[in-house]
Scaffold this motif. Structure first.
Motif, short mmCIF file in Angstrom:
data_model
loop_
_atom_site.label_atom_id
_atom_site.label_comp_id
_atom_site.label_asym_id
_atom_site.label_seq_id
_atom_site.Cartn_x
_atom_site.Cartn_y
_atom_site.Cartn_z
N TYR A 170 0.86 -1.18 0.00
CA TYR A 170 0.00 0.00 0.00
C TYR A 170 0.90 1.23 0.00
O TYR A 170 1.75 1.37 0.88
N VAL A 171 0.72 2.10 -0.98
CA VAL A 171 1.48 3.35 -1.05
C VAL A 171 0.50 4.50 -1.23
O VAL A 171 -0.63 4.32 -1.66
N TYR A 172 0.96 5.67 -0.86
CA TYR A 172 0.13 6.88 -0.95
C TYR A 172 0.87 7.90 -1.81
O TYR A 172 1.48 8.83 -1.28
N PRO A 173 0.83 7.73 -3.13
CA PRO A 173 1.64 8.58 -4.01
C PRO A 173 1.10 9.99 -4.24
O PRO A 173 1.83 10.85 -4.68
N THR A 174 -0.17 10.24 -3.94
CA THR A 174 -0.70 11.58 -4.15
C THR A 174 -1.48 12.04 -2.94
O THR A 174 -2.13 11.26 -2.26
N ARG A 175 -1.41 13.33 -2.70
CA ARG A 175 -2.16 13.95 -1.60
C ARG A 175 -3.63 14.00 -2.01
O ARG A 175 -3.94 14.34 -3.14
N PRO A 176 -4.54 13.68 -1.10
CA PRO A 176 -5.96 13.73 -1.46
C PRO A 176 -6.43 15.17 -1.69
O PRO A 176 -5.86 16.11 -1.15
N ALA A 177 -7.46 15.30 -2.50
CA ALA A 177 -8.06 16.61 -2.75
C ALA A 177 -8.68 17.12 -1.46
O ALA A 177 -8.96 16.34 -0.53
N GLU A 178 -8.94 18.41 -1.39
CA GLU A 178 -9.55 19.00 -0.21
C GLU A 178 -10.84 18.27 0.14
O GLU A 178 -11.71 18.06 -0.71
N GLY A 179 -10.97 17.83 1.38
CA GLY A 179 -12.16 17.16 1.86
C GLY A 179 -12.24 15.68 1.50
O GLY A 179 -13.14 14.99 1.95
N ALA A 180 -11.32 15.19 0.70
CA ALA A 180 -11.34 13.78 0.30
C ALA A 180 -10.54 12.93 1.29
O ALA A 180 -9.69 13.42 2.01
N LEU A 181 -10.84 11.65 1.30
CA LEU A 181 -10.13 10.72 2.17
C LEU A 181 -8.80 10.31 1.55
O LEU A 181 -8.67 10.23 0.32
N LEU A 182 -7.84 10.04 2.39
CA LEU A 182 -6.56 9.53 1.94
C LEU A 182 -6.76 8.07 1.55
O LEU A 182 -7.20 7.26 2.35
N THR A 183 -6.50 7.74 0.29
CA THR A 183 -6.68 6.36 -0.16
C THR A 183 -5.40 5.87 -0.81
O THR A 183 -4.73 6.61 -1.54
N PRO A 184 -5.06 4.62 -0.57
CA PRO A 184 -3.80 4.11 -1.11
C PRO A 184 -3.93 3.60 -2.55
O PRO A 184 -5.02 3.31 -3.03
N THR A 185 -2.78 3.49 -3.18
CA THR A 185 -2.65 2.72 -4.40
C THR A 185 -2.17 1.35 -3.92
O THR A 185 -1.26 1.28 -3.09
N VAL A 186 -2.78 0.29 -4.41
CA VAL A 186 -2.44 -1.05 -3.94
C VAL A 186 -1.77 -1.82 -5.06
O VAL A 186 -2.26 -1.84 -6.19
N TRP A 187 -0.66 -2.44 -4.73
CA TRP A 187 0.05 -3.28 -5.70
C TRP A 187 0.23 -4.65 -5.07
O TRP A 187 0.53 -4.76 -3.88
N ARG A 188 0.05 -5.69 -5.87
CA ARG A 188 0.13 -7.07 -5.37
C ARG A 188 1.13 -7.85 -6.20
O ARG A 188 1.11 -7.77 -7.43
N THR A 189 1.99 -8.58 -5.53
CA THR A 189 2.95 -9.43 -6.24
C THR A 189 2.23 -10.67 -6.77
O THR A 189 1.14 -11.01 -6.31
N PRO A 190 2.87 -11.37 -7.69
CA PRO A 190 2.30 -12.65 -8.12
C PRO A 190 2.31 -13.64 -6.94
O PRO A 190 3.14 -13.54 -6.04
N THR A 191 1.39 -14.56 -6.96
CA THR A 191 1.32 -15.60 -5.93
C THR A 191 2.36 -16.67 -6.25
O THR A 191 2.52 -17.07 -7.40
N ARG A 192 3.04 -17.12 -5.23
CA ARG A 192 4.00 -18.23 -5.39
C ARG A 192 3.28 -19.48 -4.88
O ARG A 192 3.17 -19.70 -3.67
N GLU A 193 2.76 -20.26 -5.81
CA GLU A 193 1.94 -21.43 -5.48
C GLU A 193 2.74 -22.47 -4.68
O GLU A 193 3.86 -22.82 -5.05
N ARG A 194 2.14 -22.92 -3.59
CA ARG A 194 2.69 -23.99 -2.75
C ARG A 194 4.20 -23.82 -2.53
O ARG A 194 4.99 -24.68 -2.88
N ASN A 195 4.56 -22.72 -1.91
CA ASN A 195 5.96 -22.40 -1.71
C ASN A 195 6.14 -21.82 -0.31
O ASN A 195 5.64 -20.75 0.00
N LEU A 196 6.88 -22.52 0.54
CA LEU A 196 7.11 -22.05 1.90
C LEU A 196 8.30 -21.12 2.03
O LEU A 196 8.53 -20.54 3.08
#
Length: 100
Positions: free
Chosen positions: A12-38
């Motif tokens: 979760y990153v917050y690359p931009t400041r929210p507009a006036e009165g708006a909520l701070l919302t993250p940009t979400v990035w997800r890595t690929p899943t590593r299937e059955r890997n401990l």
């Protein structure tokens, strides 16, 4: 039957400041899943462009009376690096806004 985890990371990153009165919302990035890997290893990257502009601290901006000092005072070290000072001040303001 043995089972193993299939891990991934969510960033979760917050690359931009929210507009006036708006909520701070993250940009979400997800890595690929590593299937059955401990013992997963991710060799992936992403890039985020941060554009946090200095906030307008005038009373008009927030629609409430101007407060001469923040609720949670943070003393900033003296520095010749204006950019670092501005970033620290922005983080202080963000922390105060998030607690309100």
């Amino acid at each position: 039957r043995r089972s193993a985890s299939s891990p991934y990371c969510r960033v979760y990153v917050y690359p931009t400041r929210p507009a006036e009165g708006a909520l701070l919302t993250p940009t979400v990035w997800r890595t690929p899943t590593r299937e059955r890997n401990l013992s997963p290893v991710w060799d992936v990257t992403d890039t985020f462009v941060y554009e946090w502009k200095s906030p307008d601290l005038s009373p008009k901006t927030y629609g409430r009376p101007h407060i001469s000092s923040p609720v949670h005072e943070v003393s900033l070290p003296e520095s010749d690096d204006k950019m670092l000072d501005e970033a620290l001040m922005t983080l202080q303001i963000l922390r105060t806004e998030m607690r309100e």
